[in-house]
Each structure stands twice: as C-alpha cells, then as structure tokens.
Design a protein around this motif. Structure first.
Motif, mmCIF file in Angstrom:
data_model
loop_
_atom_site.group_PDB
_atom_site.id
_atom_site.type_symbol
_atom_site.label_atom_id
_atom_site.label_comp_id
_atom_site.label_asym_id
_atom_site.label_seq_id
_atom_site.Cartn_x
_atom_site.Cartn_y
_atom_site.Cartn_z
ATOM 1 N N ALA B 51 0.827 -1.202 0.000
ATOM 2 C CA ALA B 51 0.000 0.000 0.000
ATOM 3 C C ALA B 51 0.865 1.257 0.000
ATOM 4 O O ALA B 51 0.576 2.225 -0.726
ATOM 5 N N ARG B 55 0.987 4.148 -2.792
ATOM 6 C CA ARG B 55 0.653 5.513 -2.385
ATOM 7 C C ARG B 55 1.747 6.498 -2.796
ATOM 8 O O ARG B 55 1.479 7.601 -3.259
ATOM 9 N N VAL B 73 -6.282 -0.386 -6.540
ATOM 10 C CA VAL B 73 -6.005 -0.055 -5.145
ATOM 11 C C VAL B 73 -6.173 1.439 -4.885
ATOM 12 O O VAL B 73 -6.741 1.849 -3.870
ATOM 13 N N THR B 74 -5.704 2.281 -5.840
ATOM 14 C CA THR B 74 -5.767 3.723 -5.604
ATOM 15 C C THR B 74 -7.203 4.214 -5.518
ATOM 16 O O THR B 74 -7.487 5.194 -4.840
ATOM 17 N N GLY B 77 -9.343 1.318 -1.267
ATOM 18 C CA GLY B 77 -8.374 0.712 -0.365
ATOM 19 C C GLY B 77 -8.661 -0.739 -0.029
ATOM 20 O O GLY B 77 -7.767 -1.474 0.381
ATOM 21 N N VAL B 80 -6.438 -3.650 -1.333
ATOM 22 C CA VAL B 80 -5.085 -3.948 -0.847
ATOM 23 C C VAL B 80 -5.006 -5.392 -0.355
ATOM 24 O O VAL B 80 -4.069 -6.126 -0.683
ATOM 25 N N GLY B 154 -5.281 -0.143 3.904
ATOM 26 C CA GLY B 154 -6.027 0.343 2.748
ATOM 27 C C GLY B 154 -6.959 1.477 3.138
ATOM 28 O O GLY B 154 -7.060 2.498 2.449
ATOM 29 N N PHE B 158 -6.094 5.062 1.407
ATOM 30 C CA PHE B 158 -6.874 5.243 0.181
ATOM 31 C C PHE B 158 -8.347 5.446 0.525
ATOM 32 O O PHE B 158 -8.783 5.077 1.616
ATOM 33 N N VAL B 160 -12.217 4.557 0.653
ATOM 34 C CA VAL B 160 -12.900 3.270 0.773
ATOM 35 C C VAL B 160 -14.326 3.460 0.292
ATOM 36 O O VAL B 160 -14.982 4.444 0.646
#
Lengths: 392, 288
Positions: B51, B55, B73-74, B77, B80, B154, B158, B160
């Motif tokens: 992660a 990031r 992922v970006t 979250g 992850v 995550g 990031f 969610v």
C-alpha cells in the motif's frame, strides 16, 4: 512385530481408499439409469421444444485440436514489448514476444484452445412480449469477462481492462426477425416455426450424408440424457462423429462432443458441469457500469438505412464459394475478402506450416490452406483435398 | 515405547481432558514464540509495504498491469487485501506454513522434549492431532492477519467505497468486508493440505530445519507441476491448484464451486498424509 504391522496398515489402506474413490466416483456419476426408448426424430423434437426453458449452470469447454503450442506472450503489455524490443541486443530479437496479445484473432484462438469455464444464466420469459434475458460469465484466472443482455440493452464487461461496452438492441428487432423468418420459410419451403416439420425436414436433408442415431443414455451434470449421434457417411472428412446429449426432461442440449478421426480424446467438448432449471434471479440481468470503468458505446447497424445495402453488397462478394457436399465441403475465400488481420498476422505466420502451394494450419478437426495468391480454403477434409481445390 | 507402557497410559482416568490440556498448551507455546510473532509480523508487512509503495508512486497504472487488482487499489483501499493475498500465496504463506508444520514433531525431537510430551497421558495419536491443530490455527491466523492488515492500511491510505467485483457488479462496504473474511477462510483452508504434508515430513526426521525446507520444496514443486501442460491430468489433484481460486468469491453471484472442490482436495491430502504420519509416528522409536 505384529503390533507395528497393524500400525502401518493405515498408511497403506487410507491412500489406497482415497485414490480408488477418486477414480471410481466420477465413473459412477457417468453411468445412467435406463430411459424409455426414443427415436432420433423424437429427440430432435425434444430439443426444439426446449426453447422456452429457464436455466442457470456452469459450462465447461475443452478442446484438443492438435494446434501447435502458442506463445501468447502472457502477461506482457504492448508497452513492455516495445521497451523490450528497443533494448534487446542485436541477434536476440527472437526472444521478444510477438505483440499479438491484443488482437481479436489471439482472443479467438485462446477461446478455441485449452479449457474454459463459464457460468450461464438464461431467463426465457414465457410471458408474451417479454424478451429473453441472458448472462454469460467467462471465468478466467483472477479475471472475468461478462456478457449481459436484458432484451433492450447488451453490456459486455472485461474485469482485466475494467472496460464496459454497451449496445442498444433496436426496438424493431423482434418484428424484423419475424419478417426474416417468413422469408426463410418461403425460401426453404418448410415452416421453420413448426418444430415437428422442421425435425422431419432436418432428418430428411441429413439422410444422404449423415447417419443420425440415438446412442446409449448418459448422465451429464447429474441429469439423465439421450445421446443423439451424427456420424458422417462420407469418408473424406476429419469428423468422426458429433454427439449431442439432450436432457431427458427438458430437452435442453447439455453436452456436445465432436470426435475427430484418429484421435481418442474429443476434439471439442462443450457441456454443463452443473445445471439448474429455475428462473435466475432478476438481479443477474441488470448491469450498470461500475464507477471508474471505461464505457464504450457501440452502434448496431440500423435496418433501414442505405448504408446496410452497401454492406450487404460487399457481404455478398465476401460469401465464400462452397465446393463439395455435406461433411466434405470446402469453402473458398477470395483473396480480397480475407481480413487484413488474418492475411498478415504474425501469430498466424508462426503457427502455419509451409506446404507446397502456400501455408497450412492443420488441426485435428479443420484444415486451413492459405494459397500463395492469398486465397484461403477451409474445410473439415484432409489437407491434400484443399490443395487440390486450390489447384483447380 | 513398549506395549506394556502404552497399556499403562491408557488406564489413567483423566485421558479425556488430557487432549484439551495439551492443545491449550501447544497453542499458547506456538503463539508465544518469538518466531511465530516474527512470521506473522512479516505477513502483515506485505499489504503495508504494498500500500505504501502504491501511495508513494506517482505513475498511474494502466488497468490490468501488474498483479491482479493492483490498478484498483488507488480507487479503493479494500483491494489492498486481495492484491497482497495474490502476492503472498505462491511463496510467502507456504514458507511460513513450512516452518510451523515442519517444526511440529521434528522440533520437539530435536530439542529432546518429545519423550516428555509422550509421558503425559495423551498418547501419540492425540499429540499428532494437537500438533496438526496448532499448524491449522497458524494458517488461519496468518490469513486473517494478512486480511486485517490489508483492510486497515487500505482504509488509512486510500478512499474506501463500494467494491466492483470481477463480474462488474458493485457491492456495499459491509458485504465487501464479509467477502474479505471468506477469502481469508478460503486461503487458510487451502493451506491445510500442505500443513498435513509438513506434519508427515516432520515425523520422518529429528532435524526441524530439514523438515521445514522439505515442506517448502514440496509446495514449490507442486506449483511447478501445475504449470506443465503435459501433466494436465494431474493438475486438479495438486494441493496448490486451487490456491488462487479465491477469485471465485469475488464473482457475482458468488461462485462456491471452487470452495467446495478445494475443500475436497485438501481433505484428501489431510487424510492421506495424516494416515502416513500416524503410521510413521506410532511405530517410531523415540529416544530423544
């Protein structure tokens, strides 16, 4: 020491029992309970009457076409291939994978080779005027390709690229299908919408070239089936037989097996590994593109525009010439009608072998012969016959 | 152990509770060990490093590049955990399982504590069961820690939100958390077959490192066999064949097929290698 021998028994017995179970259980699942006898025509009628069945299930497809192993440069994107070919030392260019991973042909070749699993959901909607709804999920490793049709819209979604493609089904599709059907009826001289007549007609037409029989009953996806076996009478085809396993209760074809001559394992086998005859949940057929996905709009050709006439004209020119009859037919594509993607495809060049008069792509079921002048011959016949047809 | 000795042990009245006591002490020893903590911390580091790397990196990944789910992922979250599961399954998780399962019997034998354990009124079969239960508990702990660490890091780094499944359908955050737990359950189930193999290898030797290495080698060999097309007939019966099948839990409608098949395959391995381990251990001449 007898006591120790007793203690060693589990080490011998347990693995033996597990291995025996693993071998015996699938064999028992394939054995069928006897069904009342049916004629080939009755089985064909059952298939025709299965049109309105709702079901969901898992379809497995395997093929063993004897295609050469493809190096599909798995996992490498075009940019990776580009940077690799830029940095590779002189004389080592062969190690750079061919950038074929994105072409439609590669996708198609990937689908016909190896084995695949798909989940299929069908809601035939017996209510009049309601369209048929279909969802097909092709399960790849850690990825999935989806096709959803709810009667008015068609969506496809690829999880790997996170792309959704949308197309609207023209509202007048069902009426135009009806007019086309009546046209076909007039041309063929048979009422296509009358299953009984259609079954008889199919059997009559198949008669000179094909032996249609009902094989031994089987069990597919836990359901007892009738086997409709089509065997070519002609000896100059690569097809040994085609078997269609039909569900004894609903008439839905559950498995299709194509055997090639001189090959034990099926050349192509597509069948259900699990099937359930109930109306799938309505949620399955609703699709909204997820947030963040690329959405591509695709236009279907409209039925009444003059543009279609033009494409129809060129389509007629593209229709291959068929020589021979029945299973031994050979289709000849004029050089101009072969799409560029096929005529100069690096991947195809890689798997096609050089033969006298051109190149050939040989599989256990179909042979393709590309003559040096660009004409393409396709047929389920030995390669020599394709070469002979090209020489005429 | 001679037959008269084992007969004497069998008449001791508190045999029934002895197994549970042994299990409790095994679990507390296992999870109080510094080595276990180090391995679980390393497992937790996988999603954390992944992660942070995503990031800090400025370049945006094209969809489908890198390991599966990495490009998502970006945006979310919750991915992850899934990405680090894919990364950890082929080597890292089998490595930790190899250490724990390979150590079960051979570790005690190597330290010279095995005969003291057998003096306790539990018997060899119960000792094997307890050792296997300990290894299974570690599988579950490793998978859960990977999942939870992935979810936490995550959520910290990031945004969610609702999760897009492989089928393109979108599910709410609570349902996504439920699916994450299912994935953890699937992964710990997937490792049970390898744990049984490790237990059996551990009964063969008094050198724990040898048993650990052999277990890891077995898992690598199984994965190599799994990519050889000539052995296609064998693939469905390899314990590692369904390891990445947890993706089926990320389809809509949820596909339980590979969960069931995986369970059957793992059970076959547990039964076979459990029987082998029993026969070997029950007849073993224990001097240390």
């Amino acid at each position: 020491m007898p006591r120790n021998i007793v203690k060693w028994l589990p080490a011998i017995v347990v693995p033996a029992v597990v291995v025996a179970g693993v071998i015996v259980l699938p064999l028992q699942a394939g054995a069928a309970s006897p069904l009342p006898d049916r004629s080939a025509k009755q089985v064909l009628l059952m298939i025709a009457s299965s049109a309105g069945t709702d079901f969901s299930g898992t379809v497995q497809s395997t093929s063993d076409l004897g295609l050469p192993a493809l190096s599909l440069s798995s996992g490498m994107s075009q940019s990776m291939i580009d940077s690799m070919s830029a940095s590779v030392p002189k004389g080592m260019e062969d190690f750079v994978p061919k950038g074929a991973s994105n072409s439609a042909l590669t996708t198609a070749l990937g689908l016909v080779s190896g084995s695949h699993t798909a989940r299929v959901f069908v809601d035939s909607s017996k209510v009049a005027g309601d369209p048929q709804k279909v969802r097909i999920q092709l399960e790849d490793k850690l990825a999935e390709r989806n096709l959803v049709s709810n009667g008015t819209d068609v969506w496809s979604y690829d999880s790997q690229t996170n792309t959704a493609t949308h197309a609207a089904i023209p509202a007048d599709l069902s009426t135009s299908v009806k007019t086309k059907l009546s046209g076909i009826n007039a041309a063929v001289g048979v009422d296509v919408s009358n299953p009984s007549e259609l079954a008889k007609e199919l059997l009559d037409r198949a008669d000179p070239s094909t032996k249609v029989s009902v094989g031994t009953d089987r069990t597919v996806a836990g359901r007892s089936t009738y086997s409709l076996v089509l065997t070519p009478k002609s000896s100059n085809t690569l097809v040994a037989s085609v078997t269609i396993d039909v569900d004894s209760q609903t008439g839905l074809p559950l498995e299709v097996t194509v055997l090639a001559k001189g090959q034990k394992s099926p050349a192509v086998q597509v069948g259900f590994s699990a099937v359930e005859f109930s109306t799938p949940d309505a949620n399955v057929f609703t699709f909204t593109p997820p947030v963040g996905a690329t959405v591509v709009e695709q236009k279907l050709p409209q039925g009444t525009t003059t543009g279609e006439k033009k494409t129809l004209g060129s389509m007629v020119a593209d229709i291959p010439t068929v020589t021979g009859t029945g299973w031994g037919s050979i289709a000849e594509f004029a050089a101009t009608s072969v799409p560029k993607e096929i005529s100069d495809n690096a991947l195809l060049a890689q798997i096609a072998t050089k033969v006298s008069g051109g190149r050939a792509l040989s599989t256990s079921l179909v042979n393709v012969f590309i003559a040096t002048d660009g004409r393409v011959f396709v047929g389920s016949v030995p390669l020599a016959q394709l070469q002979a047809a090209a020489g005429k | 152990m001679s037959s008269s000795e084992s007969a004497r042990i069998e008449v001791i009245p508190d045999r029934r509770t002895a197994g549970w006591d042994l299990l409790w002490s095994e679990l507390s020893v296992l999870f109080r060990r510094r080595r276990t903590w180090a391995m679980l911390a390393a497992v937790a580091l996988i999603p954390i490093l992944l992660a942070i790397a995503v990031r800090l990196s400025t370049s945006t990944l094209a969809a489908g590049e890198g390991p599966p789910f990495l490009s998502r992922v970006t945006q979310n979250g919750l991915f992850v955990g899934f990405t680090s599961m894919v990364v950890a399954i082929p080597l890292f998780l089998p490595l930790t399982i190899g250490v724990v399962a390979g150590d079960t019997i051979a570790g005690e034998a190597g330290q010279g504590t095995l005969r003291y354990l057998l003096v306790a009124p539990a018997g060899r079969v119960r000792l094997l069961l307890v050792k296997y239960a300990g290894a299974a508990a570690f599988c579950l702990a490793a998978a859960l820690i990977l999942t939870v660490a992935g979810l936490l890091i995550g959520a910290a780094l990031f945004p969610v939100g609702p999760v897009t499944l492989l089928s393109g359908d979108v599910i709410s955050v609570p349902e996504a958390l439920l699916r994450s737990l299912l994935v953890a359950a699937y992964v710990s189930l997937s490792l049970l077959g390898l744990s049984a193999i490790g237990l059996f290898i551990s009964t063969l030797t008094d050198v724990p490192v040898g048993a650990m290495a052999a277990t890891v080698v077995v898992s690598v060999v199984a994965q190599i066999l799994d990519i050889l097309p000539q052995l296609a007939w064998l693939h469905p019966w390899l314990f590692s064949h369904y390891w990445l099948g947890f993706a089926d839990l990320l389809r809509q409608p949820l596909d339980w097929a590979s969960f069931g098949t995986n369970a059957v395959v793992q059970l076959c391995y547990i039964v076979i290698f459990g029987a082998l381990a029993y026969s070997r251990f029950a007849t073993k001449n224990i001097q240390s």
